[in-house]
Design a protein around this motif. Structure first.
Motif, PDB file in Angstrom:
ATOM      1  N   VAL A 238     -34.848  -6.447  17.437  1.00  0.00           N
ATOM      2  CA  VAL A 238     -35.068  -7.857  17.150  1.00  0.00           C
ATOM      3  C   VAL A 238     -35.778  -8.468  18.349  1.00  0.00           C
ATOM      4  N   SER A 239     -36.957  -9.014  18.118  1.00  0.00           N
ATOM      5  CA  SER A 239     -37.757  -9.566  19.206  1.00  0.00           C
ATOM      6  C   SER A 239     -37.179 -10.896  19.691  1.00  0.00           C
ATOM      7  N   GLU A 240     -37.074 -11.009  21.010  1.00  0.00           N
ATOM      8  CA  GLU A 240     -36.578 -12.252  21.596  1.00  0.00           C
ATOM      9  C   GLU A 240     -37.659 -13.329  21.607  1.00  0.00           C
ATOM     10  N   GLU A 241     -38.928 -12.937  21.571  1.00  0.00           N
ATOM     11  CA  GLU A 241     -40.027 -13.896  21.617  1.00  0.00           C
ATOM     12  C   GLU A 241     -40.368 -14.447  20.231  1.00  0.00           C
ATOM     13  N   THR A 242     -40.410 -13.571  19.228  1.00  0.00           N
ATOM     14  CA  THR A 242     -40.845 -14.003  17.891  1.00  0.00           C
ATOM     15  C   THR A 242     -39.725 -14.004  16.858  1.00  0.00           C
ATOM     16  N   GLY A 243     -38.647 -13.291  17.128  1.00  0.00           N
ATOM     17  CA  GLY A 243     -37.564 -13.183  16.163  1.00  0.00           C
ATOM     18  C   GLY A 243     -37.838 -12.158  15.076  1.00  0.00           C
ATOM     19  N   ALA A 244     -38.962 -11.439  15.157  1.00  0.00           N
ATOM     20  CA  ALA A 244     -39.317 -10.446  14.144  1.00  0.00           C
ATOM     21  C   ALA A 244     -38.428  -9.208  14.281  1.00  0.00           C
ATOM     22  N   VAL A 245     -38.119  -8.596  13.146  1.00  0.00           N
ATOM     23  CA  VAL A 245     -37.299  -7.387  13.113  1.00  0.00           C
ATOM     24  C   VAL A 245     -38.215  -6.178  12.912  1.00  0.00           C
ATOM     25  N   SER A 246     -38.051  -5.168  13.766  1.00  0.00           N
ATOM     26  CA  SER A 246     -38.847  -3.953  13.687  1.00  0.00           C
ATOM     27  C   SER A 246     -37.928  -2.747  13.666  1.00  0.00           C
ATOM     28  N   VAL A 247     -38.479  -1.613  13.225  1.00  0.00           N
ATOM     29  CA  VAL A 247     -37.706  -0.370  13.167  1.00  0.00           C
ATOM     30  C   VAL A 247     -38.539   0.757  13.765  1.00  0.00           C
ATOM     31  N   ALA A 248     -37.921   1.540  14.654  1.00  0.00           N
ATOM     32  CA  ALA A 248     -38.563   2.716  15.240  1.00  0.00           C
ATOM     33  C   ALA A 248     -37.859   3.957  14.733  1.00  0.00           C
ATOM     34  N   GLN A 249     -38.654   4.925  14.286  1.00  0.00           N
ATOM     35  CA  GLN A 249     -38.098   6.187  13.791  1.00  0.00           C
ATOM     36  C   GLN A 249     -39.181   7.259  13.814  1.00  0.00           C
ATOM     37  N   GLY A 250     -38.821   8.418  14.339  1.00  0.00           N
ATOM     38  CA  GLY A 250     -39.774   9.531  14.362  1.00  0.00           C
ATOM     39  C   GLY A 250     -41.015   9.264  15.183  1.00  0.00           C
ATOM     40  N   GLY A 251     -40.914   8.450  16.228  1.00  0.00           N
ATOM     41  CA  GLY A 251     -42.068   8.149  17.067  1.00  0.00           C
ATOM     42  C   GLY A 251     -42.998   7.106  16.488  1.00  0.00           C
ATOM     43  N   LEU A 252     -42.593   6.450  15.409  1.00  0.00           N
ATOM     44  CA  LEU A 252     -43.407   5.412  14.785  1.00  0.00           C
ATOM     45  C   LEU A 252     -42.651   4.094  14.778  1.00  0.00           C
ATOM     46  N   LEU A 253     -43.380   3.011  14.986  1.00  0.00           N
ATOM     47  CA  LEU A 253     -42.783   1.685  15.028  1.00  0.00           C
ATOM     48  C   LEU A 253     -43.303   0.855  13.862  1.00  0.00           C
ATOM     49  N   SER A 254     -42.379   0.422  12.999  1.00  0.00           N
ATOM     50  CA  SER A 254     -42.723  -0.455  11.870  1.00  0.00           C
ATOM     51  C   SER A 254     -42.363  -1.884  12.272  1.00  0.00           C
ATOM     52  N   ARG A 255     -43.366  -2.722  12.451  1.00  0.00           N
ATOM     53  CA  ARG A 255     -43.157  -4.061  12.991  1.00  0.00           C
ATOM     54  C   ARG A 255     -43.029  -5.111  11.893  1.00  0.00           C
ATOM     55  N   ASN A 256     -42.205  -6.110  12.201  1.00  0.00           N
ATOM     56  CA  ASN A 256     -42.073  -7.295  11.341  1.00  0.00           C
ATOM     57  C   ASN A 256     -41.778  -6.908   9.885  1.00  0.00           C
ATOM     58  N   ILE A 257     -40.740  -6.098   9.695  1.00  0.00           N
ATOM     59  CA  ILE A 257     -40.392  -5.657   8.355  1.00  0.00           C
ATOM     60  C   ILE A 257     -39.487  -6.681   7.676  1.00  0.00           C
ATOM     61  N   THR A 258     -39.437  -6.617   6.358  1.00  0.00           N
ATOM     62  CA  THR A 258     -38.616  -7.535   5.580  1.00  0.00           C
ATOM     63  C   THR A 258     -37.188  -7.000   5.463  1.00  0.00           C
ATOM     64  N   GLU A 259     -36.317  -7.846   4.960  1.00  0.00           N
ATOM     65  CA  GLU A 259     -34.921  -7.436   4.773  1.00  0.00           C
ATOM     66  C   GLU A 259     -34.823  -6.285   3.773  1.00  0.00           C
ATOM     67  N   LYS A 260     -35.642  -6.330   2.745  1.00  0.00           N
ATOM     68  CA  LYS A 260     -35.652  -5.262   1.743  1.00  0.00           C
ATOM     69  C   LYS A 260     -36.112  -3.945   2.353  1.00  0.00           C
ATOM     70  N   GLU A 261     -37.132  -3.983   3.195  1.00  0.00           N
ATOM     71  CA  GLU A 261     -37.643  -2.762   3.825  1.00  0.00           C
ATOM     72  C   GLU A 261     -36.616  -2.165   4.774  1.00  0.00           C
ATOM     73  N   LEU A 262     -35.898  -3.009   5.514  1.00  0.00           N
ATOM     74  CA  LEU A 262     -34.864  -2.515   6.417  1.00  0.00           C
ATOM     75  C   LEU A 262     -33.736  -1.863   5.622  1.00  0.00           C
ATOM     76  N   ARG A 263     -33.364  -2.453   4.510  1.00  0.00           N
ATOM     77  CA  ARG A 263     -32.321  -1.865   3.665  1.00  0.00           C
ATOM     78  C   ARG A 263     -32.757  -0.494   3.142  1.00  0.00           C
ATOM     79  N   GLU A 264     -34.018  -0.364   2.777  1.00  0.00           N
ATOM     80  CA  GLU A 264     -34.528   0.920   2.286  1.00  0.00           C
ATOM     81  C   GLU A 264     -34.503   1.982   3.377  1.00  0.00           C
ATOM     82  N   LYS A 265     -34.859   1.601   4.590  1.00  0.00           N
ATOM     83  CA  LYS A 265     -34.869   2.565   5.697  1.00  0.00           C
ATOM     84  C   LYS A 265     -33.453   3.008   6.045  1.00  0.00           C
ATOM     85  N   LEU A 266     -32.516   2.078   6.048  1.00  0.00           N
ATOM     86  CA  LEU A 266     -31.122   2.441   6.334  1.00  0.00           C
ATOM     87  C   LEU A 266     -30.540   3.282   5.208  1.00  0.00           C
TER      88      LEU A 266
END
Length: 295
Positions: A238-266
């Motif tokens: 969770v970014s302290e500057e923008t508040g955007a939620v990102s996910v890192a996995q397998g050496g890749l960073l998915s930036r500014n994802i939605t709540e639905k996308e985070l649920r799918e990844k989990l």
């Protein structure tokens, strides 16, 4: 001139042209080597080893030029330095070699065939834990509270867990928000989630050496990406500057994802998928029959 085809020592000759005998194993061998080389190049491309590999290529070209022009002194030094250079290469590439072996260990080649894993749980964490992490991430994003949540998978993160403060509490959105609240003792660093419990807080994570990371990203995102490069963990940022939620996995960073996308990844890492092998099922059935016989 009459064309003849003759076979001699495993080779075919046709009008002066020689063709090697091709077997099924040769084709399989070429496919395996192609697969391995491709994945090695992809892996090297995403690490600092890519720059080191370029340096090795330049050195190899220099040695080739010395061989063409018969520069005996350079060739003599090169010949007697092969062992030393191999040792230096192992030392220089040690972090990358370690990561490669860890990645190879992540591949589930044997669990499906090994019957002794049948008793393990089928899920890593419950739906309540998943929803708690999602709710906390976006609640902290709204007020721009920085957070770093490491969700452990197959690789145990014991060495990183020991860098923080040991904890043992159930995951809940209230606990997560309270941990990362500004000016609290545990807000700095990352937390590690194992199953349904938080096992450590204020953990230090390895920073990524990837040169292609955007300069706009800070230490928190670089740490998340670095952790995803050395383990199979999923890291929520969770970014302290923008508040955007990102996910890192397998050496890749998915930036500014939605709540639905985070649920799918989990959800994609929630299942252990261990009991998939035929031998595991047979072993499980055998154990049941043995228990019935004993009773």
């Amino acid at each position: 001139m009459e064309q003849q085809i003759t076979r001699f020592v495993g080779k075919y000759t046709f009008s002066g042209w020689f063709f090697p005998e091709i077997r099924i194993t040769d084709i399989v061998e070429v496919l395996i080597l192609t697969f391995l080389l491709y994945h090695i190049m992809v892996w090297i491309r995403n690490t600092k080893a890519w720059m080191l590999l370029k340096g090795i290529v330049v050195l190899a070209v220099f040695i080739l030029v010395a061989a063409i022009f018969k520069m005996h002194t350079i060739l003599y030094i090169t010949k007697n330095s092969v062992t030393v250079m191999a040792t230096i290469a192992i030392v220089v590439f040690q972090p990358e070699l370690r990561r490669a072996l860890e990645k190879l260990g992540e591949k589930q080649f044997l669990p499906a065939m090994v019957p002794f894993e049948g008793g393990r749980e089928k899920v890593r964490f419950s739906e309540e834990t998943r929803e708690s992490m999602i709710d906390a991430a976006y609640a902290m994003g709204k007020v721009k509270t920085g957070a770093l949540i490491v969700v452990e998978q197959a690789i145990r993160l014991t060495e990183y867990e020991s860098t923080g403060i040991r904890m043992d509490c159930l995951v809940s959105s209230q606990v997560l928000i309270n941990i990362f609240e500004h000016n609290t003792p545990l807000h700095d660093g990352a937390i590690i989630v194992r199953g349904d419990r938080i096992v450590s807080a204020t953990c230090y994570l390895p920073l990524s050496d990837n040169m292609r990371i955007s300069k706009s990203l800070g230490t928190r995102h670089r740490a998340a990406l670095g952790m995803s490069e050395v383990s199979d963990a999923l890291i929520i940022v969770v970014s302290e500057e923008t508040g955007a939620v990102s996910v890192a996995q397998g050496g890749l960073l998915s930036r500014n994802i939605t709540e639905k996308e985070l649920r799918e990844k989990l959800s994609s890492i929630q299942d252990r998928r261990v009991e998939t092998g035929r031998l595991a099922a047979l072993w499980k059935g055998r154990r049941k029959n043995e228990k019935k016989t004993d009773s």
